[in-house]
Design a protein around this motif. Structure first.
Motif, PDB file in Angstrom:
ATOM      1  N   LYS A 104      37.094   9.375  43.420  1.00  0.00           N
ATOM      2  CA  LYS A 104      37.256  10.762  43.848  1.00  0.00           C
ATOM      3  C   LYS A 104      37.751  11.604  42.675  1.00  0.00           C
ATOM      4  CE  LYS A 104      39.572  13.607  47.330  1.00  0.00           C
ATOM      5  NZ  LYS A 104      40.531  13.610  48.466  1.00  0.00           N
ATOM      6  N   LYS A 126      29.975  13.173  50.336  1.00  0.00           N
ATOM      7  CA  LYS A 126      30.064  13.616  51.735  1.00  0.00           C
ATOM      8  C   LYS A 126      30.464  12.442  52.638  1.00  0.00           C
ATOM      9  CE  LYS A 126      29.045  16.267  55.379  1.00  0.00           C
ATOM     10  NZ  LYS A 126      29.764  17.502  55.740  1.00  0.00           N
ATOM     11  N   ASN A 127      29.845  11.270  52.389  1.00  0.00           N
ATOM     12  CA  ASN A 127      30.175  10.075  53.182  1.00  0.00           C
ATOM     13  C   ASN A 127      31.650   9.713  53.073  1.00  0.00           C
ATOM     14  OD1 ASN A 127      27.487   9.859  53.900  1.00  0.00           O
ATOM     15  ND2 ASN A 127      27.031   8.191  52.469  1.00  0.00           N
ATOM     16  N   GLN A 128      32.226   9.960  51.898  1.00  0.00           N
ATOM     17  CA  GLN A 128      33.624   9.585  51.649  1.00  0.00           C
ATOM     18  C   GLN A 128      34.610  10.676  52.052  1.00  0.00           C
ATOM     19  OE1 GLN A 128      34.159   6.413  50.811  1.00  0.00           O
ATOM     20  NE2 GLN A 128      31.907   6.303  50.875  1.00  0.00           N
ATOM     21  N   GLY A 129      34.085  11.830  52.469  1.00  0.00           N
ATOM     22  CA  GLY A 129      34.966  12.927  52.847  1.00  0.00           C
ATOM     23  C   GLY A 129      35.528  13.691  51.669  1.00  0.00           C
ATOM     24  N   TRP A 130      34.884  13.569  50.490  1.00  0.00           N
ATOM     25  CA  TRP A 130      35.332  14.293  49.299  1.00  0.00           C
ATOM     26  C   TRP A 130      34.827  15.733  49.347  1.00  0.00           C
ATOM     27  CZ3 TRP A 130      33.333  10.189  45.237  1.00  0.00           C
ATOM     28  CH2 TRP A 130      34.035   8.978  45.423  1.00  0.00           C
ATOM     29  N   ASP A 131      35.443  16.588  48.573  1.00  0.00           N
ATOM     30  CA  ASP A 131      34.998  17.967  48.434  1.00  0.00           C
ATOM     31  C   ASP A 131      33.812  17.996  47.478  1.00  0.00           C
ATOM     32  OD1 ASP A 131      34.589  20.653  48.069  1.00  0.00           O
ATOM     33  OD2 ASP A 131      36.611  21.105  47.324  1.00  0.00           O
TER      34      ASP A 131
END
Length: 281
Positions: A104, A126-131
């Motif tokens: 990240k 997106k899968n990891q919830g990152w910006d």
């Protein structure tokens, strides 16, 4: 004899094309087919369709849908590989990063903007919830460029087809820390509209030849050894790859097109959607 130019990545997925050319199958169908290897990948292939340096491209589904929405005057004429592409997420062997979470806010090496490595870095984020707006990229053009960039520390991680990158992992240059499969069929065949309009019969014959080749491809005697030798792979890796790879002889359906385009739109990779009717046949 109809002369056609086709381009694709120098990867094992495309061996059916090369064998069909070498065995004279396209010539028998009245087609003089000239193949160009494009190690830079999808972004370069989109450019070649746009500038006319190729007539046809075997290309990543998400990449060509993105470029058609941006004005590429081409159509998808068929799905080529139905199975997902397994993207390996790689770091340099000496990298301090051990897990996906640690990547990240780190810099992703990509072949070019609009390429599969670029788009899938966004999908992975997106899968990891990152910006995804915070993503940082280093353009490296080719797989060799990725080796240099990660080794020199100009990029922190690199996403590329898992099996083609495996020899670099085996040599202790990269470490693969995770996988990210595409949620859609990985390769399609795209053609410039002008070429399709002027060569409809020849294109039908071309598809007939390649579809016959892919239907029987896995049954070719000694194909595992041929693939391993041509693409510098271990036979055990080729056997695993063949198990999970399924070629297609079908048109792209609207549901799949919409699924890919909707996700590209959601990720802000495209800012407008193209109509299925003008994007595929």
């Amino acid at each position: 004899m109809t002369s056609l130019k086709i381009a694709g990545v120098p990867e094992h997925f495309n061996l059916p094309w090369h064998l069909s050319i070498e065995n004279g199958k396209f010539e028998e169908a009245g087609i003089d087919l000239a193949w160009t290897n494009v190690p830079e990948g999808t972004g370069k292939l989109c450019q070649m369709l746009r500038d006319g340096s190729t007539d046809i491209a075997v290309i990543l589904t998400e990449g060509i849908i993105k470029d058609i929405s941006a004005g590429n005057n081409s159509k998808i004429i068929q799905v080529y590989v139905q199975s997902p592409l397994v993207w390996g997420i790689h770091v340099a062997a000496a990298s301090p990063y051990k897990t996906l979470d640690e990547l990240k806010n780190q810099k992703a090496a990509i072949s070019r903007f609009g390429s599969g490595s670029h788009l899938m870095a966004i999908v992975n984020a997106k899968n990891q919830g990152w910006d995804i707006r915070a993503l940082d990229f280093e353009i490296i053009n080719t797989l060799d460029g990725a080796v240099e960039a990660l080794t020199e520390g100009r990029g922190d991680y690199f996403m590329w087809e898992r099996f083609m990158t495996k020899p670099i992992v085996d040599k202790g240059i990269f470490r693969r820390i995770d996988d990210c499969p595409t949620p859609w069929p990985c390769f399609v065949i795209a053609i410039r509209n002008e070429v399709l309009e002027n060569n409809t019969e020849a294109i039908e014959k071309l598809l007939s030849v390649i579809n016959k080749a892919t239907v029987s491809f896995k049954q070719i005697e000694g194909i595992t050894n041929v693939l391993a030798e041509r693409y510098s792979q271990k036979e055990e890796d080729i056997k695993e790859w063949l198990k999970i790879t399924e070629w297609s002889q079908q048109k792209l359906d609207k549901n799949t097109f919409d699924k890919v385009q909707d996700q590209l739109f959601e990720l802000d990779i495209i800012d407008k959607k193209a109509a299925f009717e003008t994007s595929a046949v």
